[in-house]
Design an enzyme around this catalytic site. Structure first.
Site, PDB file in Angstrom:
ATOM      1  N   GLU A 118      41.933 -19.041 -39.670  1.00  0.00           N
ATOM      2  CA  GLU A 118      42.246 -19.820 -38.474  1.00  0.00           C
ATOM      3  C   GLU A 118      41.030 -19.953 -37.569  1.00  0.00           C
ATOM      4  OE1 GLU A 118      46.979 -19.288 -38.031  1.00  0.00           O
ATOM      5  OE2 GLU A 118      45.763 -17.828 -36.989  1.00  0.00           O
ATOM      6  N   CYS A 131      36.506 -20.511 -31.234  1.00  0.00           N
ATOM      7  CA  CYS A 131      36.641 -19.131 -31.704  1.00  0.00           C
ATOM      8  C   CYS A 131      36.728 -19.173 -33.222  1.00  0.00           C
ATOM      9  CB  CYS A 131      37.909 -18.544 -31.080  1.00  0.00           C
ATOM     10  SG  CYS A 131      38.270 -16.879 -31.616  1.00  0.00           S
ATOM     11  N   CYS A 138      40.891  -8.284 -42.038  1.00  0.00           N
ATOM     12  CA  CYS A 138      39.894  -7.342 -41.513  1.00  0.00           C
ATOM     13  C   CYS A 138      40.131  -5.997 -42.167  1.00  0.00           C
ATOM     14  CB  CYS A 138      40.040  -7.221 -39.989  1.00  0.00           C
ATOM     15  SG  CYS A 138      38.760  -6.198 -39.223  1.00  0.00           S
ATOM     16  N   CYS A 142      42.626  -1.677 -36.134  1.00  0.00           N
ATOM     17  CA  CYS A 142      42.909  -1.446 -34.714  1.00  0.00           C
ATOM     18  C   CYS A 142      44.413  -1.606 -34.521  1.00  0.00           C
ATOM     19  CB  CYS A 142      42.127  -2.422 -33.847  1.00  0.00           C
ATOM     20  SG  CYS A 142      40.353  -2.302 -34.162  1.00  0.00           S
ATOM     21  N   CYS A 145      46.055  -4.868 -32.998  1.00  0.00           N
ATOM     22  CA  CYS A 145      45.584  -6.167 -33.487  1.00  0.00           C
ATOM     23  C   CYS A 145      46.378  -6.606 -34.718  1.00  0.00           C
ATOM     24  CB  CYS A 145      44.097  -6.074 -33.834  1.00  0.00           C
ATOM     25  SG  CYS A 145      43.461  -7.548 -34.649  1.00  0.00           S
ATOM     26  N   SER A 255      34.097  -4.581 -28.273  1.00  0.00           N
ATOM     27  CA  SER A 255      35.524  -4.322 -28.040  1.00  0.00           C
ATOM     28  C   SER A 255      35.693  -2.864 -27.663  1.00  0.00           C
ATOM     29  CB  SER A 255      36.314  -4.645 -29.311  1.00  0.00           C
ATOM     30  OG  SER A 255      36.253  -6.024 -29.568  1.00  0.00           O
ATOM     31  N   CYS A 375      43.832 -14.253 -29.013  1.00  0.00           N
ATOM     32  CA  CYS A 375      43.132 -13.167 -29.700  1.00  0.00           C
ATOM     33  C   CYS A 375      44.108 -12.219 -30.371  1.00  0.00           C
ATOM     34  CB  CYS A 375      42.359 -12.315 -28.703  1.00  0.00           C
ATOM     35  SG  CYS A 375      40.936 -13.110 -28.077  1.00  0.00           S
TER      36      CYS A 375
HETATM   37  N1  SAH Z   1      36.604  -7.704 -35.059  1.00  0.00           N
HETATM   38  C1  SAH Z   1      35.920  -8.105 -33.886  1.00  0.00           C
HETATM   39  C2  SAH Z   1      36.136  -9.553 -33.513  1.00  0.00           C
HETATM   40  C3  SAH Z   1      37.516 -10.127 -33.690  1.00  0.00           C
HETATM   41  S1  SAH Z   1      38.771  -9.547 -32.599  1.00  0.00           S
HETATM   42  C4  SAH Z   1      36.280  -7.202 -32.738  1.00  0.00           C
HETATM   43  O1  SAH Z   1      37.216  -6.408 -32.869  1.00  0.00           O
HETATM   44  O2  SAH Z   1      35.602  -7.261 -31.713  1.00  0.00           O
HETATM   45  C5  SAH Z   1      38.387 -10.396 -31.059  1.00  0.00           C
HETATM   46  C6  SAH Z   1      38.907  -9.656 -29.815  1.00  0.00           C
HETATM   47  O3  SAH Z   1      40.343  -9.743 -29.745  1.00  0.00           O
HETATM   48  C7  SAH Z   1      38.583  -8.167 -29.822  1.00  0.00           C
HETATM   49  O4  SAH Z   1      38.121  -7.756 -28.567  1.00  0.00           O
HETATM   50  C8  SAH Z   1      39.921  -7.585 -30.134  1.00  0.00           C
HETATM   51  O5  SAH Z   1      39.987  -6.244 -29.753  1.00  0.00           O
HETATM   52  C9  SAH Z   1      40.859  -8.479 -29.378  1.00  0.00           C
HETATM   53  N2  SAH Z   1      42.265  -8.368 -29.773  1.00  0.00           N
HETATM   54  C10 SAH Z   1      42.759  -8.065 -30.979  1.00  0.00           C
HETATM   55  N3  SAH Z   1      44.114  -8.052 -30.950  1.00  0.00           N
HETATM   56  C11 SAH Z   1      44.479  -8.371 -29.691  1.00  0.00           C
HETATM   57  C12 SAH Z   1      45.733  -8.537 -29.051  1.00  0.00           C
HETATM   58  N4  SAH Z   1      46.874  -8.413 -29.719  1.00  0.00           N
HETATM   59  N5  SAH Z   1      45.739  -8.874 -27.744  1.00  0.00           N
HETATM   60  C13 SAH Z   1      44.579  -9.055 -27.076  1.00  0.00           C
HETATM   61  N6  SAH Z   1      43.357  -8.923 -27.632  1.00  0.00           N
HETATM   62  C14 SAH Z   1      43.303  -8.572 -28.934  1.00  0.00           C
HETATM   63 FE1  SF4 Z   2      39.498  -6.081 -37.049  1.00  0.00          FE
HETATM   64 FE2  SF4 Z   2      38.678  -6.758 -34.572  1.00  0.00          FE
HETATM   65 FE3  SF4 Z   2      41.308  -6.727 -35.212  1.00  0.00          FE
HETATM   66 FE4  SF4 Z   2      39.982  -4.437 -34.992  1.00  0.00          FE
HETATM   67  S1  SF4 Z   2      40.382  -5.936 -33.361  1.00  0.00           S
HETATM   68  S2  SF4 Z   2      41.415  -4.983 -36.658  1.00  0.00           S
HETATM   69  S3  SF4 Z   2      37.991  -4.992 -35.808  1.00  0.00           S
HETATM   70  S4  SF4 Z   2      39.757  -8.079 -36.078  1.00  0.00           S
END
Ligand code: SAH
Ligand code: SF4
Length: 397
Positions: A118, A131, A138, A142, A145, A255, A375
């Site tokens: 996406e 974006c 991934c 996390c 996420c 992050s 995000c």
């Molecule tokens: N893997 C990288 C980039 C992709 S995630 C990273 O983790 O930085 C992009 C951003 O979205 C990161 O800061 C991540 O922590 C945040 N993110 C992931 N899941 C989210 C959610 N459910 N609500 C808000 N932000 C989220």
């Molecule tokens: Fe991967 Fe970024 Fe999501 Fe963490 S927040 S699982 S590093 S995409």
């Protein structure tokens, strides 16, 4: 209001099983070598590669026939050997606030699998941010996420990363020729002004392809988006941060999401390997930092987990000495998550502590919520969407 573009309305520009490799994603050097494969003599390869580069990345053409300053015979050989592939657009959703989300289907990988990714476009008054994803899924997990719960993972190629920008330019009509023909062009002459690697995947686990893609995207004779307008977001792959600074040179976002190792271990399990102190140490060393060139720290607001006044104060302490800005991200919930977004007053109070300490800390307003474009939500909604789409098509058939 959401509109949906089905695969039928947006036919792929190439055959899904086309054996011809795509030229998109080759470095300039590799493109010159590719010219050798179609019989261009060594001395002319750089020049020809320069012409092809211009057509592909500056003009945005999708067929060799359009490359009018290249002789017909060579164009034909190029066409027999290569494609200028774009991913197939499975769907395009447009949010009431103008945010657009594309579900893109990639060419088959070596095992024949056709993955989907996406890409999201977020127009704002003074900018338009795209974006993009760096991986399918991934490998990190996390806990807040959605992408992290996806099983299938593979690295995107440099071409697949760059092609997201090109597809978005196609769809929002952002190529120079489109802008010239636009009676009401955007301020600054472009719709897509910024790129963030904040879609699916951990970009620093796909270093080489991300580097090549950023080189392509920032090339002044092509897509021409300055590295100062490209932000790579990492969950904290510490050993790759110095390399990113030296070899990629984009802006950096971290992050962070927590102010103690105990909480960060729970939210970002990679923290067990690279704890906060090491991570911030690597940030301090990141080249070229100044007040005009800061690291962005992302901080997702999770109710009762990381959103207390003590957290805000600890955050200020941690960031001391780093030219930083903080992005507070309201948590975007997804089905089955254990977390909730902090209350609005809590977020405001948190932001206030940061502001008083001199950190600009915009709260990222949720955009495109109606199309699940935010995000961390880039995952299974697409699968649902496809099911819905299939049903609609079957019903109509
Ligand atoms: N893997 C990288 C980039 C992709 S995630 C990273 O983790 O930085 C992009 C951003 O979205 C990161 O800061 C991540 O922590 C945040 N993110 C992931 N899941 C989210 C959610 N459910 N609500 C808000 N932000 C989220
Ligand atoms: Fe991967 Fe970024 Fe999501 Fe963490 S927040 S699982 S590093 S995409």
């Amino acid at each position: 209001m959401t509109t949906l573009l089905t695969a039928r309305e947006a036919p792929p520009r190439y055959l899904p099983n086309d054996p011809r490799p795509s030229l998109i994603g080759l470095t300039r050097q590799a493109l010159a070598e590719a010219m050798g494969r179609v019989g261009v003599p060594e001395k002319q390869r750089r020049m020809r590669a320069g012409q092809v580069w211009h057509w592909i990345y500056h003009r945005g053409v999708t067929a060799f026939a359009e490359m009018t300053n290249i002789a017909g015979e060579l164009r034909q050989r190029l066409d027999e050997t290569f494609v200028i592939g774009r991913p197939e657009i499975v769907s395009e959703q447009i949010s009431a606030d103008g945010t657009r989300k594309w579900l893109l289907r990639l060419s088959p990988d070596e095992r024949g699998a056709r993955h989907e990714i996406e890409t999201v476009y977020i127009p704002e008054e003074d900018r338009g941010t795209l974006c993009i994803s760096s991986q399918v899924g991934c490998t990190l997990t996390c806990t807040f996420c959605h992408t992290g719960t996806q099983k299938l993972v593979r690295n995107l190629t440099a071409g697949e990363i760059a092609a997201q920008v090109m597809t978005a330019r196609d769809r929002v009509k952002d190529w120079p020729r489109d802008i010239e023909a636009n009676a009401n062009p955007p301020l600054g002459g472009r719709y897509i002004t910024n790129i963030v690697l904040m879609g699916m995947g951990e970009p620093l686990y796909n270093f080489d392809n991300v580097k090549d893609a950023i080189d392509i995207i920032s090339d002044g004779e092509g897509l021409s988006l300055s590295k100062r307008r490209i932000t790579l977001s990492t969950s904290g792959v510490v050993p790759e941060i110095p390399r990113a600074g030296a070899e990629i040179g984009s802006m950096l976002a971290i992050s962070l999401h927590a102010t103690t190792d105990e909480i960060r271990n729970r939210l970002v399990p990679l923290n067990k390997k690279y704890p906060i102190e090491e991570l911030l140490g690597a940030c301090r060393q990141y080249p070229g930092l100044s007040n005009a060139r800061r690291i962005t720290f992302e901080y997702v607001m999770l109710k009762g987990i990381n959103d207390s006044a003590a957290d805000a104060k600890r955050l200020v302490q941690l960031l001391k000495g780093i030219p930083a800005k903080v992005n507070l991200i309201p948590f975007n919930p997804w089905p089955g998550t254990q977390y909730e977004c902090s209350d609005w007053e809590t977020i405001e109070a948190f932001a206030e502590v940061l502001n008083r300490a001199g950190y600009a800390s915009p709260v990222r307003t949720p955009r495109g919520r109606d199309i699940m474009a935010a995000c961390g939500q880039l995952k299974s909604e697409s699968q649902k969407l496809r099911a819905r789409e299939r049903m609609a098509l079957e019903a109509g058939a």
